[in-house]
Design a protein around this motif. Structure first.
Motif, PDB file in Angstrom:
ATOM      1  N   TRP A 134       0.648  -1.110   0.055  1.00  0.00           N
ATOM      2  CA  TRP A 134      -0.021  -0.080   0.093  1.00  0.00           C
ATOM      3  C   TRP A 134       0.949   1.168   0.054  1.00  0.00           C
ATOM      4  O   TRP A 134       1.974   1.347   0.532  1.00  0.00           O
ATOM      5  N   ASP A 135       0.352   2.458  -0.736  1.00  0.00           N
ATOM      6  CA  ASP A 135       1.042   3.579  -0.581  1.00  0.00           C
ATOM      7  C   ASP A 135       0.872   4.235   0.569  1.00  0.00           C
ATOM      8  O   ASP A 135      -0.052   5.007   0.678  1.00  0.00           O
ATOM      9  N   LEU A 136       1.701   4.052   1.495  1.00  0.00           N
ATOM     10  CA  LEU A 136       1.545   4.586   2.936  1.00  0.00           C
ATOM     11  C   LEU A 136       2.339   5.775   2.863  1.00  0.00           C
ATOM     12  O   LEU A 136       1.771   6.844   3.712  1.00  0.00           O
ATOM     13  N   GLY A 137       3.515   5.932   2.253  1.00  0.00           N
ATOM     14  CA  GLY A 137       4.048   7.060   2.266  1.00  0.00           C
ATOM     15  C   GLY A 137       3.673   8.491   1.786  1.00  0.00           C
ATOM     16  O   GLY A 137       3.879   9.270   2.297  1.00  0.00           O
ATOM     17  N   ASP A 138       3.089   8.325   0.685  1.00  0.00           N
ATOM     18  CA  ASP A 138       2.483   9.419  -0.122  1.00  0.00           C
ATOM     19  C   ASP A 138       1.194   9.667   0.046  1.00  0.00           C
ATOM     20  O   ASP A 138       0.324  10.498  -0.557  1.00  0.00           O
ATOM     21  N   GLY A 139       0.485   8.705   0.969  1.00  0.00           N
ATOM     22  CA  GLY A 139      -0.981   8.995   1.262  1.00  0.00           C
ATOM     23  C   GLY A 139      -2.056   8.415   0.301  1.00  0.00           C
ATOM     24  O   GLY A 139      -3.092   8.831   0.318  1.00  0.00           O
ATOM     25  N   ILE A 143      -7.828   5.402   2.708  1.00  0.00           N
ATOM     26  CA  ILE A 143      -8.470   4.464   3.928  1.00  0.00           C
ATOM     27  C   ILE A 143      -7.847   4.565   5.277  1.00  0.00           C
ATOM     28  O   ILE A 143      -8.170   4.824   6.258  1.00  0.00           O
ATOM     29  N   ILE A 144      -6.477   4.248   5.054  1.00  0.00           N
ATOM     30  CA  ILE A 144      -5.595   4.154   6.219  1.00  0.00           C
ATOM     31  C   ILE A 144      -5.095   5.688   6.605  1.00  0.00           C
ATOM     32  O   ILE A 144      -5.070   6.136   8.016  1.00  0.00           O
ATOM     33  N   ARG A 145      -4.794   6.636   5.725  1.00  0.00           N
ATOM     34  CA  ARG A 145      -4.363   7.889   5.639  1.00  0.00           C
ATOM     35  C   ARG A 145      -5.312   8.684   6.640  1.00  0.00           C
ATOM     36  O   ARG A 145      -5.069   9.406   7.557  1.00  0.00           O
ATOM     37  N   ALA A 146      -6.580   8.458   6.411  1.00  0.00           N
ATOM     38  CA  ALA A 146      -7.597   9.475   6.809  1.00  0.00           C
ATOM     39  C   ALA A 146      -7.600   8.883   8.452  1.00  0.00           C
ATOM     40  O   ALA A 146      -7.891   9.658   9.264  1.00  0.00           O
ATOM     41  N   PHE A 147      -7.559   7.527   8.681  1.00  0.00           N
ATOM     42  CA  PHE A 147      -7.560   7.160   9.970  1.00  0.00           C
ATOM     43  C   PHE A 147      -6.363   7.882  10.769  1.00  0.00           C
ATOM     44  O   PHE A 147      -6.757   8.163  12.150  1.00  0.00           O
TER      45      PHE A 147
END
Length: 261
Positions: A134-139, A143-147
């Motif tokens: 998942w693209d966690l670094g660039d947002g 779903i997860i970035r908002a959390f």
């Protein structure tokens, strides 16, 4: 952190399946090849390989007995089998497969370099190795970035738990560099984005109560009052369509390379 498929699927499994299909097409493997699905989880990548790649065989492996049991129970295809094993020590001989892939796993492995090297080892010379996270670094995994944006606004200590901080591998450049260090050639990285629409807020929130994965595990530690505050902050922050649904997107970074020879 990950134990049962029943909790994983409504959380991110439903979006992973969409990404897996696009990822398998992007890999571009020839038909009748022998595949290894490293960290197979509930079987999203294995299903996509069976549906789209016309494989001779697929062996999925995972260290979670619950995930392996779920995959065995839900995938009834004579070309596929599932085994308990660790990504850092694959139970396969050198050059014994044509393609080795991994979906949403490498950032959870203690030594991703070791896992990538193992995937390169088990494919034949000229064989393909691929993965996505998942693209966690660039947002891009909204779903997860908002959390974590909501959690960090209420609890400064949550910033250290944010997956963008904990998993620096989950970005374009680090993922490509991982495969280069594994000795692979023709390394390419691309983004895969799929729509992630929730029917309503409960459809979004309920999977976070499953206690599996970094964000649900954090929710499980909160007393009811703080959990309620987080829920309401998310409720007010998430976008809404006219029909009350929540339109988000889920982006993964995908990488592929070829073993020299």
């Amino acid at each position: 952190m990950w134990v049962t498929g029943e909790a994983y699927e409504p959380y991110v499994g439903r979006w992973s399946s969409q990404v897996a299909h696009r990822f398998v097409r992007w890999m571009g493997a020839a038909p009748r090849e022998s595949w290894r699905d490293v960290g197979c989880g509930t079987g999203a990548v294995t299903r996509a390989v069976l549906d789209l790649a016309d494989p001779a065989t697929v062996v999925g492996l995972d260290p979670s007995a619950g995930f392996v049991a779920y995959a065995r129970r839900t995938i009834a295809d004579h070309r596929a089998r599932f085994v308990l094993a660790d990504a850092e020590s694959l139970p396969f001989a050198d050059s014994s497969a044509s393609v080795a892939v991994s979906g949403l796993v490498l950032n959870f492995v203690p030594d991703p370099d070791r896992a990538a090297a193992e995937m390169a080892r088990v494919v034949r010379p000229g064989g393909l190795v691929g993965a996505y996270v998942w693209d966690l670094g660039d947002g891009g995994m909204e779903i997860i970035r908002a959390f974590w944006d909501a959690a960090s606004a209420l609890d400064p200590e949550a910033r250290a738990l944010d997956e963008a901080v904990r998993f620096p591998l989950c970005a374009r450049a680090p993922l490509g560099e991982l495969f280069v260090r594994a000795g692979l050639e023709d390394v390419e990285v691309d983004g895969i984005t799929v729509p992630a629409r929730f029917a309503d807020f409960d459809d979004y929130w309920q999977p976070f109560l499953g206690a599996q994965g970094p964000a649900p595990a954090y929710v499980a530690t909160l007393p009811e009052e703080r959990r309620g505050a987080l829920r309401e902050r998310l409720r007010s922050a998430l976008p809404r369509a006219e029909d009350g649904s929540i339109p988000l997107r889920a982006r993964a970074w995908a990488v592929r390379g070829r073993r020299p020879g």
